[in-house]
Design a protein around this motif. Structure first.
Motif, PDB file in Angstrom:
ATOM      1  N   MET A   1       0.748  -1.195   0.157  1.00  0.00           N
ATOM      2  CA  MET A   1       0.094   0.074  -0.012  1.00  0.00           C
ATOM      3  C   MET A   1       0.782   1.238   0.068  1.00  0.00           C
ATOM      4  N   GLU A   2       0.483   2.255  -0.931  1.00  0.00           N
ATOM      5  CA  GLU A   2       1.204   3.578  -0.985  1.00  0.00           C
ATOM      6  C   GLU A   2       0.801   4.353   0.218  1.00  0.00           C
ATOM      7  N   LEU A   3      -0.638   4.213   0.722  1.00  0.00           N
ATOM      8  CA  LEU A   3      -1.179   5.072   1.555  1.00  0.00           C
ATOM      9  C   LEU A   3      -2.252   4.249   2.338  1.00  0.00           C
ATOM     10  N   THR A   4      -2.116   4.278   3.753  1.00  0.00           N
ATOM     11  CA  THR A   4      -3.122   3.460   4.516  1.00  0.00           C
ATOM     12  C   THR A   4      -3.936   4.888   5.176  1.00  0.00           C
ATOM     13  N   VAL A   5      -5.250   5.102   4.842  1.00  0.00           N
ATOM     14  CA  VAL A   5      -6.037   6.108   5.652  1.00  0.00           C
ATOM     15  C   VAL A   5      -6.827   5.377   6.861  1.00  0.00           C
ATOM     16  N   PHE A   6      -6.706   6.169   7.880  1.00  0.00           N
ATOM     17  CA  PHE A   6      -7.460   5.951   9.153  1.00  0.00           C
ATOM     18  C   PHE A   6      -8.681   6.897   9.132  1.00  0.00           C
ATOM     19  N   TYR A   7      -9.830   6.366   9.054  1.00  0.00           N
ATOM     20  CA  TYR A   7     -10.928   7.331   9.126  1.00  0.00           C
ATOM     21  C   TYR A   7     -12.030   6.735  10.291  1.00  0.00           C
ATOM     22  N   ASP A   8     -12.870   7.482  10.489  1.00  0.00           N
ATOM     23  CA  ASP A   8     -13.908   7.503  11.443  1.00  0.00           C
ATOM     24  C   ASP A   8     -15.165   6.505  10.728  1.00  0.00           C
ATOM     25  N   GLY A   9     -15.212   5.319  10.726  1.00  0.00           N
ATOM     26  CA  GLY A   9     -16.291   4.647  10.333  1.00  0.00           C
ATOM     27  C   GLY A   9     -17.694   4.410  10.658  1.00  0.00           C
ATOM     28  N   THR A  10     -17.876   5.389  11.735  1.00  0.00           N
ATOM     29  CA  THR A  10     -19.088   5.730  12.364  1.00  0.00           C
ATOM     30  C   THR A  10     -19.678   7.097  11.881  1.00  0.00           C
ATOM     31  N   CYS A  11     -18.723   7.682  10.959  1.00  0.00           N
ATOM     32  CA  CYS A  11     -19.272   8.993  10.304  1.00  0.00           C
ATOM     33  C   CYS A  11     -19.903   8.788   9.029  1.00  0.00           C
ATOM     34  N   PRO A  12     -21.224   9.139   8.479  1.00  0.00           N
ATOM     35  CA  PRO A  12     -21.715   8.777   7.371  1.00  0.00           C
ATOM     36  C   PRO A  12     -20.934   9.275   6.238  1.00  0.00           C
ATOM     37  N   LEU A  13     -20.580  10.562   6.223  1.00  0.00           N
ATOM     38  CA  LEU A  13     -19.902  11.212   4.990  1.00  0.00           C
ATOM     39  C   LEU A  13     -18.478  10.628   4.908  1.00  0.00           C
ATOM     40  N   CYS A  14     -17.737  10.344   6.034  1.00  0.00           N
ATOM     41  CA  CYS A  14     -16.568   9.753   6.079  1.00  0.00           C
ATOM     42  C   CYS A  14     -16.454   8.438   5.517  1.00  0.00           C
ATOM     43  N   LEU A  15     -17.564   7.715   5.798  1.00  0.00           N
ATOM     44  CA  LEU A  15     -17.672   6.458   5.411  1.00  0.00           C
ATOM     45  C   LEU A  15     -17.901   6.198   3.778  1.00  0.00           C
ATOM     46  N   ASN A  16     -18.825   7.061   3.321  1.00  0.00           N
ATOM     47  CA  ASN A  16     -19.025   7.514   1.887  1.00  0.00           C
ATOM     48  C   ASN A  16     -17.932   7.662   1.205  1.00  0.00           C
ATOM     49  N   GLU A  17     -17.229   8.618   1.619  1.00  0.00           N
ATOM     50  CA  GLU A  17     -15.878   9.031   0.977  1.00  0.00           C
ATOM     51  C   GLU A  17     -14.962   7.907   0.775  1.00  0.00           C
ATOM     52  N   MET A  18     -14.682   6.922   1.839  1.00  0.00           N
ATOM     53  CA  MET A  18     -14.009   5.923   1.657  1.00  0.00           C
ATOM     54  C   MET A  18     -14.305   5.004   0.779  1.00  0.00           C
ATOM     55  N   LYS A  19     -15.594   4.758   0.392  1.00  0.00           N
ATOM     56  CA  LYS A  19     -16.423   3.805  -0.274  1.00  0.00           C
ATOM     57  C   LYS A  19     -16.056   4.421  -2.035  1.00  0.00           C
ATOM     58  N   GLY A  68      -4.934  15.476   8.018  1.00  0.00           N
ATOM     59  CA  GLY A  68      -6.180  16.359   7.521  1.00  0.00           C
ATOM     60  C   GLY A  68      -6.259  16.376   5.950  1.00  0.00           C
ATOM     61  N   LEU A  69      -6.407  17.206   5.417  1.00  0.00           N
ATOM     62  CA  LEU A  69      -6.393  17.495   3.756  1.00  0.00           C
ATOM     63  C   LEU A  69      -5.154  17.044   3.100  1.00  0.00           C
ATOM     64  N   ASP A  70      -4.125  17.016   3.599  1.00  0.00           N
ATOM     65  CA  ASP A  70      -2.996  16.244   3.151  1.00  0.00           C
ATOM     66  C   ASP A  70      -3.135  14.871   2.480  1.00  0.00           C
ATOM     67  N   VAL A  71      -3.921  14.221   3.595  1.00  0.00           N
ATOM     68  CA  VAL A  71      -4.382  12.710   3.331  1.00  0.00           C
ATOM     69  C   VAL A  71      -5.224  12.614   2.159  1.00  0.00           C
ATOM     70  N   THR A  72      -6.313  13.483   2.384  1.00  0.00           N
ATOM     71  CA  THR A  72      -7.210  13.420   1.147  1.00  0.00           C
ATOM     72  C   THR A  72      -6.737  13.915  -0.112  1.00  0.00           C
ATOM     73  N   ALA A  73      -5.739  14.773  -0.255  1.00  0.00           N
ATOM     74  CA  ALA A  73      -5.206  15.308  -1.396  1.00  0.00           C
ATOM     75  C   ALA A  73      -4.339  14.047  -2.029  1.00  0.00           C
ATOM     76  N   LYS A  74      -3.644  13.317  -1.053  1.00  0.00           N
ATOM     77  CA  LYS A  74      -2.624  12.350  -1.467  1.00  0.00           C
ATOM     78  C   LYS A  74      -3.685  11.006  -1.933  1.00  0.00           C
ATOM     79  N   ALA A  75      -4.566  10.603  -1.427  1.00  0.00           N
ATOM     80  CA  ALA A  75      -5.507   9.654  -1.614  1.00  0.00           C
ATOM     81  C   ALA A  75      -6.189   9.899  -2.891  1.00  0.00           C
TER      82      ALA A  75
END
Length: 129
Positions: A1-19, A68-75
């Motif tokens: 893996m080039e990047l492992t993202v640690f997210y809040d799986g109880t957050c609907p918007l967060c989970l949707n973005e990860m999907k 933060g957004l550095d993770v989002t931009a990289k992903a």
């Protein structure tokens, strides 16, 4: 893996973005880890779960951390989609975007409820409108 993202799986918007990320991750370059997993600290002892619950964390293949957004931009950069997100990392925009991100992160359950009608997910299961 080039990047492992640690997210809040109880957050609907967060989970949707990860999907969405995984849907576009055709080369399987991104790993996803729910910070609420029972064994998260056993598998990732260097992860500060309390801090990860306040700001998105990403672990790069070289062992360095992004936040933060550095993770989002990289992903999203790894998927080749949503190229506009890299604009949020430009020097003049970055400070404002980071403040906006932190405000979102603090209020993600309220914002999720307003946008999806669901405040939290149960067992990684959300009903996204």
């Amino acid at each position: 893996m080039e990047l492992t993202v640690f997210y809040d799986g109880t957050c609907p918007l967060c989970l949707n973005e990860m999907k969405q990320l995984k849907r576009y991750d055709n080369l399987n370059r991104i790993g996803l880890e729910d910070i609420n997993a029972a064994d998260i600290n056993l598998r990732f002892p260097d992860l500060d779960v309390v801090h990860a619950n306040t700001v998105l964390h990403g672990l790069q293949a070289d062992g360095s951390w992004l936040y933060g957004l550095d993770v989002t931009a990289k992903a999203w950069g790894l998927t080749g989609k949503h190229g506009w997100i890299k604009l949020l990392r430009l020097p003049l925009i970055k400070p404002v975007a980071d403040l906006a991100y932190l405000a979102f992160a603090r209020n993600r359950y309220r914002i999720s409820y307003l946008l999806t009608g669901q405040k939290r997910c149960d067992n990684g299961n959300c009903k996204i409108k």
